[in-house]
Design a protein around this motif. Structure first.
Motif, PDB file in Angstrom:
ATOM      1  N   GLN A 184       0.835  -1.193   0.000  1.00  0.00           N
ATOM      2  CA  GLN A 184       0.000   0.000   0.000  1.00  0.00           C
ATOM      3  C   GLN A 184       0.874   1.249   0.000  1.00  0.00           C
ATOM      4  OE1 GLN A 184      -0.066  -2.619   2.056  1.00  0.00           O
ATOM      5  NE2 GLN A 184      -2.056  -2.953   2.997  1.00  0.00           N
ATOM      6  N   ASN A 185       0.388   2.274  -0.667  1.00  0.00           N
ATOM      7  CA  ASN A 185       1.098   3.555  -0.680  1.00  0.00           C
ATOM      8  C   ASN A 185       1.305   4.007   0.763  1.00  0.00           C
ATOM      9  OD1 ASN A 185      -0.656   3.003  -2.969  1.00  0.00           O
ATOM     10  ND2 ASN A 185       0.298   4.814  -3.847  1.00  0.00           N
ATOM     11  N   PRO A 186       2.527   4.386   1.130  1.00  0.00           N
ATOM     12  CA  PRO A 186       2.881   4.433   2.548  1.00  0.00           C
ATOM     13  C   PRO A 186       2.603   5.739   3.308  1.00  0.00           C
ATOM     14  CG  PRO A 186       4.850   4.742   1.213  1.00  0.00           C
ATOM     15  CD  PRO A 186       3.707   4.519   0.250  1.00  0.00           C
ATOM     16  N   SER A 187       2.302   6.842   2.645  1.00  0.00           N
ATOM     17  CA  SER A 187       2.296   8.129   3.350  1.00  0.00           C
ATOM     18  C   SER A 187       1.322   8.173   4.528  1.00  0.00           C
ATOM     19  CB  SER A 187       1.969   9.263   2.371  1.00  0.00           C
ATOM     20  OG  SER A 187       2.981   9.354   1.386  1.00  0.00           O
ATOM     21  N   LEU A 188       0.154   7.575   4.362  1.00  0.00           N
ATOM     22  CA  LEU A 188      -0.828   7.594   5.450  1.00  0.00           C
ATOM     23  C   LEU A 188      -0.254   6.932   6.703  1.00  0.00           C
ATOM     24  CD1 LEU A 188      -3.898   8.288   6.059  1.00  0.00           C
ATOM     25  CD2 LEU A 188      -4.337   5.866   5.609  1.00  0.00           C
ATOM     26  N   THR A 189       0.551   5.907   6.502  1.00  0.00           N
ATOM     27  CA  THR A 189       1.174   5.204   7.626  1.00  0.00           C
ATOM     28  C   THR A 189       2.204   6.095   8.330  1.00  0.00           C
ATOM     29  OG1 THR A 189       0.737   3.052   6.626  1.00  0.00           O
ATOM     30  CG2 THR A 189       2.551   3.150   8.217  1.00  0.00           C
ATOM     31  N   TYR A 190       2.931   6.908   7.562  1.00  0.00           N
ATOM     32  CA  TYR A 190       3.869   7.841   8.198  1.00  0.00           C
ATOM     33  C   TYR A 190       3.107   8.856   9.053  1.00  0.00           C
ATOM     34  CZ  TYR A 190       6.755   6.334   4.151  1.00  0.00           C
ATOM     35  OH  TYR A 190       7.408   5.623   3.186  1.00  0.00           O
ATOM     36  N   MET A 191       1.974   9.310   8.543  1.00  0.00           N
ATOM     37  CA  MET A 191       1.164  10.270   9.310  1.00  0.00           C
ATOM     38  C   MET A 191       0.754   9.660  10.648  1.00  0.00           C
ATOM     39  SD  MET A 191      -1.535  11.909   6.565  1.00  0.00           S
ATOM     40  CE  MET A 191      -1.186  11.976   4.817  1.00  0.00           C
ATOM     41  N   ALA A 192       0.251   8.433  10.591  1.00  0.00           N
ATOM     42  CA  ALA A 192      -0.279   7.797  11.801  1.00  0.00           C
ATOM     43  C   ALA A 192       0.840   7.534  12.815  1.00  0.00           C
ATOM     44  CB  ALA A 192      -0.981   6.484  11.425  1.00  0.00           C
ATOM     45  N   PHE A 193       1.973   7.036  12.351  1.00  0.00           N
ATOM     46  CA  PHE A 193       3.085   6.763  13.279  1.00  0.00           C
ATOM     47  C   PHE A 193       3.660   8.069  13.852  1.00  0.00           C
ATOM     48  CE2 PHE A 193       4.267   2.303  13.758  1.00  0.00           C
ATOM     49  CZ  PHE A 193       3.465   1.678  12.813  1.00  0.00           C
ATOM     50  N   THR A 194       3.656   9.126  13.053  1.00  0.00           N
ATOM     51  CA  THR A 194       4.150  10.413  13.557  1.00  0.00           C
ATOM     52  C   THR A 194       3.260  10.917  14.689  1.00  0.00           C
ATOM     53  OG1 THR A 194       5.078  10.970  11.397  1.00  0.00           O
ATOM     54  CG2 THR A 194       4.733  12.778  12.925  1.00  0.00           C
ATOM     55  N   ALA A 195       1.951  10.878  14.475  1.00  0.00           N
ATOM     56  CA  ALA A 195       1.027  11.361  15.508  1.00  0.00           C
ATOM     57  C   ALA A 195       1.150  10.519  16.778  1.00  0.00           C
ATOM     58  CB  ALA A 195      -0.407  11.331  14.973  1.00  0.00           C
ATOM     59  N   ARG A 196       1.301   9.219  16.597  1.00  0.00           N
ATOM     60  CA  ARG A 196       1.451   8.319  17.753  1.00  0.00           C
ATOM     61  C   ARG A 196       2.759   8.603  18.490  1.00  0.00           C
ATOM     62  NH1 ARG A 196       3.934   3.181  17.899  1.00  0.00           N
ATOM     63  NH2 ARG A 196       3.097   1.695  19.429  1.00  0.00           N
ATOM     64  N   ALA A 197       3.827   8.845  17.737  1.00  0.00           N
ATOM     65  CA  ALA A 197       5.126   9.103  18.370  1.00  0.00           C
ATOM     66  C   ALA A 197       5.100  10.425  19.138  1.00  0.00           C
ATOM     67  CB  ALA A 197       6.228   9.122  17.303  1.00  0.00           C
ATOM     68  N   VAL A 198       4.430  11.428  18.587  1.00  0.00           N
ATOM     69  CA  VAL A 198       4.331  12.708  19.305  1.00  0.00           C
ATOM     70  C   VAL A 198       3.581  12.516  20.620  1.00  0.00           C
ATOM     71  CG1 VAL A 198       3.245  14.989  19.275  1.00  0.00           C
ATOM     72  CG2 VAL A 198       4.527  14.193  17.263  1.00  0.00           C
ATOM     73  N   ASP A 199       2.503  11.771  20.567  1.00  0.00           N
ATOM     74  CA  ASP A 199       1.730  11.520  21.787  1.00  0.00           C
ATOM     75  C   ASP A 199       2.613  10.845  22.839  1.00  0.00           C
ATOM     76  OD1 ASP A 199      -0.997  11.495  23.057  1.00  0.00           O
ATOM     77  OD2 ASP A 199      -0.532   9.347  23.135  1.00  0.00           O
ATOM     78  N   HIS A 200       3.427   9.913  22.373  1.00  0.00           N
ATOM     79  CA  HIS A 200       4.342   9.217  23.281  1.00  0.00           C
ATOM     80  C   HIS A 200       5.388  10.186  23.835  1.00  0.00           C
ATOM     81  CE1 HIS A 200       7.888   6.693  24.320  1.00  0.00           C
ATOM     82  NE2 HIS A 200       6.956   5.937  24.869  1.00  0.00           N
ATOM     83  N   ALA A 201       5.961  10.988  22.974  1.00  0.00           N
ATOM     84  CA  ALA A 201       7.039  11.906  23.390  1.00  0.00           C
ATOM     85  C   ALA A 201       6.530  12.906  24.417  1.00  0.00           C
ATOM     86  CB  ALA A 201       7.605  12.637  22.172  1.00  0.00           C
ATOM     87  N   VAL A 202       5.356  13.441  24.175  1.00  0.00           N
ATOM     88  CA  VAL A 202       4.823  14.439  25.110  1.00  0.00           C
ATOM     89  C   VAL A 202       4.520  13.776  26.453  1.00  0.00           C
ATOM     90  CG1 VAL A 202       2.919  16.049  25.523  1.00  0.00           C
ATOM     91  CG2 VAL A 202       4.012  15.950  23.267  1.00  0.00           C
ATOM     92  N   GLY A 203       4.029  12.559  26.408  1.00  0.00           N
ATOM     93  CA  GLY A 203       3.807  11.805  27.648  1.00  0.00           C
ATOM     94  C   GLY A 203       5.107  11.544  28.394  1.00  0.00           C
ATOM     95  N   GLU A 204       6.135  11.172  27.667  1.00  0.00           N
ATOM     96  CA  GLU A 204       7.436  10.907  28.285  1.00  0.00           C
ATOM     97  C   GLU A 204       8.049  12.173  28.866  1.00  0.00           C
ATOM     98  OE1 GLU A 204       7.322   7.607  28.784  1.00  0.00           O
ATOM     99  OE2 GLU A 204       9.431   7.388  28.190  1.00  0.00           O
ATOM    100  N   LEU A 205       7.846  13.299  28.180  1.00  0.00           N
ATOM    101  CA  LEU A 205       8.341  14.573  28.727  1.00  0.00           C
ATOM    102  C   LEU A 205       7.639  14.885  30.041  1.00  0.00           C
ATOM    103  CD1 LEU A 205       8.577  16.779  25.495  1.00  0.00           C
ATOM    104  CD2 LEU A 205      10.493  16.111  26.971  1.00  0.00           C
ATOM    105  N   LYS A 206       6.339  14.664  30.073  1.00  0.00           N
ATOM    106  CA  LYS A 206       5.568  14.919  31.300  1.00  0.00           C
ATOM    107  C   LYS A 206       6.022  13.987  32.422  1.00  0.00           C
ATOM    108  CE  LYS A 206       1.356  16.886  29.348  1.00  0.00           C
ATOM    109  NZ  LYS A 206       0.192  16.453  28.565  1.00  0.00           N
ATOM    110  N   ARG A 207       6.340  12.775  32.048  1.00  0.00           N
ATOM    111  CA  ARG A 207       6.791  11.804  33.041  1.00  0.00           C
ATOM    112  C   ARG A 207       8.275  11.974  33.362  1.00  0.00           C
ATOM    113  NH1 ARG A 207       2.999   8.777  29.849  1.00  0.00           N
ATOM    114  NH2 ARG A 207       4.603   8.144  28.357  1.00  0.00           N
ATOM    115  N   ARG A 208       8.895  12.971  32.732  1.00  0.00           N
ATOM    116  CA  ARG A 208      10.322  13.271  32.917  1.00  0.00           C
ATOM    117  C   ARG A 208      11.208  12.089  32.558  1.00  0.00           C
ATOM    118  NH1 ARG A 208      10.647  18.142  34.873  1.00  0.00           N
ATOM    119  NH2 ARG A 208       8.922  19.048  36.045  1.00  0.00           N
ATOM    120  N   ASN A 209      10.812  11.375  31.524  1.00  0.00           N
ATOM    121  CA  ASN A 209      11.621  10.250  31.064  1.00  0.00           C
ATOM    122  C   ASN A 209      12.566  10.618  29.920  1.00  0.00           C
ATOM    123  OD1 ASN A 209      10.608   8.462  32.906  1.00  0.00           O
ATOM    124  ND2 ASN A 209       9.007   7.681  31.547  1.00  0.00           N
ATOM    125  N   LEU A 210      12.427  11.824  29.383  1.00  0.00           N
ATOM    126  CA  LEU A 210      13.296  12.188  28.252  1.00  0.00           C
ATOM    127  C   LEU A 210      14.313  13.231  28.684  1.00  0.00           C
ATOM    128  CD1 LEU A 210      10.881  12.363  25.179  1.00  0.00           C
ATOM    129  CD2 LEU A 210      12.350  10.508  25.903  1.00  0.00           C
TER     130      LEU A 210
END
Lengths: 213, 561
Positions: free
Chosen positions: B535-561
């Protein structure tokens, strides 16, 4: 352009502009397999920039004004005025001169020019005058002769060989005319902003094609 | 570069599909973000200078000249060399690369990246795609399964606007769709006839595409001009400019910096974290450091890996992420340009109105259920039906008025399709830095060695044979299978080279797109792909990017980064 047997439909992740590969494939197929790639150094060491190449006018090509006037008349015999304007009204001859100069390899240019001479020589020998001095009926007869010749020659042309010069001319004339404003808006129907998609419309047999940019 | 602040909460490298999403999601979660773009700015609408021109306004009507072919030895290989949008493709001369074997690399070095020129086909990967590597034992197992990413597909589809039909197919999951762009009458008839053959498993469905069939905030619906690759004055297809950039700007938290080439990620050996990035001004050559708590690499598949290879080299000779032995490896694309075409009788009195910027799709059916093949994985088809126009007249005998008037009318209906096939991950398909050659900015260039293998060659045979069978079953005549040359990269779906995986010994990124060796660096462009699907991949990059941002912001809040 919409020859379905040549068109790669549904190409993904591409701009919907004229695809170079598709343009080449279509041109190559239409010319019977002669490759148009690989042009070396048409314009020598001083290659114009992209912007310069874009702004080149037909008058700046290596064709003389007389050549261009001649190309206009030959193109207008191929595609004359009917209930829509002919090729000359769309400046198709000037366009052909520009395309030969800017997009043909030296070998293709030589082939094209040889074809111009052959057509002129044949007109003089068989019709008794140069093409420009012939009547419309005699001009058509000249083109019918060369069209039959190219059609036969292209049937068993070797893949690597250059196209018959009248095939080159015909391809450029049709391309130039049907992508001109007259060719788009009058010879075909053109809507810049259709605004909607209707997947199934019943058409009148006389309706012209929808032009696609 | 302006003399702005050097301190941000987050830095996003790249402004294409992935970078735009990272900037939008990070700013909407309250972070102050610097988005770095190596090339020029392109303003939405006002810089779409060719978008409303007629073809007659281009001297060569779109075709490239010999002078252009000399100036662009790579772009000339394919459609990026044209008279209409070549300015939007990266210059070969400024940005050369080394090819041990031919690799077609077509890049967009400007704000928006290739989100401006993309084909907009948008399909989800399926559960079987995330399981494929584990099932076949080829490539590293994805550390993510479909259910992990499904809500993020929902999230990005709602915002991007994907036209599509619900089909209930497990191999091509449905999404949050706008109404589809319908099949035309010939495609509809072909689909109906095809449904009665092959036990109904080969199905023609409307393409799923990121063009609006209903207005979204700030964006008008598609006007059916089919000139998307020139930029859309209506904002009707998803791009950074039409969609994610305005959203990020609206927060007041985004700084966009064009002409900023990221040289490397700055790595602190004490904390084992990135402190920011070192940037070269593309105009002056000056360098400057920017600091942030988290860095998102979204520079495009090969460029993000190139940055990693230049980073932390005093700690790891091969760069950040190279401890896995997989950085730069497992380069993939989708191989295509094999299929069939034919003609359809009985529709002489039919035509369409409007220029639909998509076609039909035939979801993968190979190696599913009872369909077993001599190759692994499979392919989907993208195609369409349309009437021939004036160009058919070139090969016809004829001159004069009647010939011309016939050429002004449409000819036969043609129907055809090309497959897009999965290319297996392979450690030997790789990129590395060629220290013997530099680009315009003095940066040692990338070298490529990548080729398709036996599995893909077997698949290409089936791509042609199957399409011929499908067209015959769908009622076509004059069916011709065809294949044209394909070199990796030509699909412009480059993927891999920093794959995600389940352990740091065999993968560059973990399940959240974090670099195993440096947890506050996330890579969310196509580099992370552990397998390609078809399948054409761009939609998958969008979804993984949004998921990774959610994770990163959570980790920043948890002071893990």
């Amino acid at each position: 352009m919409s020859a379905p047997e040549l068109k790669e439909t549904g190409r993904s992740d591409t701009a919907n502009t004229l695809s170079r590969r598709e343009a080449l494939r279509q041109v190559t197929a239409l010319l019977g397999g002669a490759a148009l790639t690989g042009g070396m150094g048409l314009l020598g060491a001083s290659l114009p920039s992209l912007a310069e190449a874009r702004s080149r006018l037909a008058m700046e090509t290596d064709f003389t004004a007389a050549d261009i006037a001649w190309l206009e008349e030959v193109a207008d015999t191929l595609l004359p005025e009917t209930d829509t304007p002919g090729a000359k009204a769309a400046a198709t001859g000037a366009f052909i001169a520009l395309m030969v100069t800017d997009t043909y390899t030296p070998a293709e240019q030589a082939q094209f020019r040889q074809g111009m001479r052959a057509l002129e020589d044949w007109a003089a020998a068989e019709q008794g005058a140069g093409f420009m001095d012939l009547s419309p009926v005699d001009r058509l007869a000249v083109l019918e002769h060369f069209d039959a010749e190219q059609h036969a020659a292209m049937q068993d042309k070797h893949e690597e060989a250059l196209a018959h010069p009248f095939r080159m001319f015909k391809e450029l004339a049709l391309f130039g005319y049907f992508t001109s404003e007259i060719g788009m808006r009058q010879a075909q129907r053109y809507e810049e902003v259709p605004g909607r998609f209707d997947p199934c419309v019943t058409r009148d047999p006389d309706d012209r094609s929808w032009a696609s940019p | 570069m302006s003399k702005t602040n050097n301190e941000y909460d987050a830095i996003v490298v790249g402004s294409g599909i992935s970078g735009g999403w990272a900037a939008k999601e990070l700013t909407e979660k309250g972070l102050r973000v610097l988005m770095l773009e190596r090339g020029k700015n392109i303003e939405h609408v006002t810089d779409y200078v060719n978008a409303t021109k007629g073809p007659w306004e281009f001297p060569h009507r779109g075709r490239p000249t010999l002078a252009m072919e000399e100036a662009y030895p790579v772009l000339r290989r394919d459609y990026p060399l044209n008279e209409i949008n070549t300015d939007w493709w990266a210059s070969d001369e400024d940005s050369p690369y080394t090819e041990v074997r031919r690799f077609d690399w077509f890049r967009g070095y400007h704000v928006g990246g290739r989100s401006l020129m993309w084909g907009r086909q948008s399909y989800r990967l399926a559960p079987m795609d995330f399981e494929a590597n584990a099932v076949d034992g080829v490539g590293g197992d994805w550390p993510v399964r479909y259910e992990d990413i499904a809500p993020w597909y929902d999230h990005v589809e709602r915002f991007a606007g994907i036209a599509g039909s619900k089909e209930g197919l497990p191999q091509l999951p449905d999404g949050q769709f706008l109404p589809p762009m319908p099949l035309n009458c010939v495609e509809e008839a072909a689909a109906a006839k095809l449904a009665k053959s092959f036990d109904g498993v080969r199905r023609i469905i409307p393409g799923r595409n990121a063009n609006l069939t209903r207005a979204l905030p700030g964006r008008a619906p598609c006007q059916f001009r089919n000139k998307c690759g020139l930029g859309c004055p209506f904002g009707a297809y998803f791009s950074t400019q039409s969609s994610t950039l305005p959203a990020a700007m609206a927060t007041g938290l985004l700084t966009l910096q064009p002409y900023a080439i990221v040289h490397e990620v700055l790595f602190d050996r004490e904390t084992r974290r990135a402190t920011g990035v070192r940037v070269m001004d593309a105009v002056t050559g000056d360098t400057r450091d920017f600091n942030a708590k988290v860095v998102f690499l979204c520079a495009s598949t090969l460029n993000s890996t190139w940055i990693l290879m230049r980073s932390a080299t005093d700690e790891w000779e091969g760069g950040l992420g190279s401890s896995s032995g997989e950085l730069g490896h497992n380069l993939m694309d989708h191989h295509f340009r094999a299929g069939a075409s034919g003609t359809m009788d009985g529709f002489d009195d039919k035509e369409v109105y409007g220029r639909r910027p998509t076609g039909f799709y035939i979801p993968r059916y190979q190696n599913i259920g009872k369909d077993k093949r001599d190759f692994l994985r499979g392919f989907g088809y993208q195609g369409g039906a349309s009437r021939s126009g004036w160009s058919r007249a070139v090969a016809e005998l004829g001159v004069g008025g009647e010939f011309k008037d016939a050429a002004c009318r449409p000819g036969d209906w043609g129907i055809g399709s090309s497959a897009f096939g999965e290319m297996l991950p392979n450690h030997d398909n790789r990129i590395w830095i060629d220290h013997g050659r530099v680009d315009k900015w003095g940066m040692p260039v990338l070298a490529f060695d990548c080729a398709i293998g036996e599995n893909e060659r077997l698949m290409r045979r089936a791509m042609q044979d199957d399409m011929a069978e499908i067209l015959e079953a769908a009622g076509a005549r004059n069916v011709h299978p065809w294949e044209s040359e394909y070199y990796p990269g030509a699909g412009i779906h480059e993927m891999g080279t920093a794959r995600m995986g389940r352990d740091p010994g065999s993968s560059v990124l973990n399940e959240w797109n974090q670099v195993w060796d440096c947890k506050n660096v996330y890579v969310t462009d196509g580099s992370f792909m552990a397998s390609a699907g078809c399948q054409n991949p761009s939609l998958t990059y969008m979804a993984f990017t949004a998921r990774a941002v959610d994770h990163a912001v959570g980790e920043l809040k948890r002071r893990n980064l």
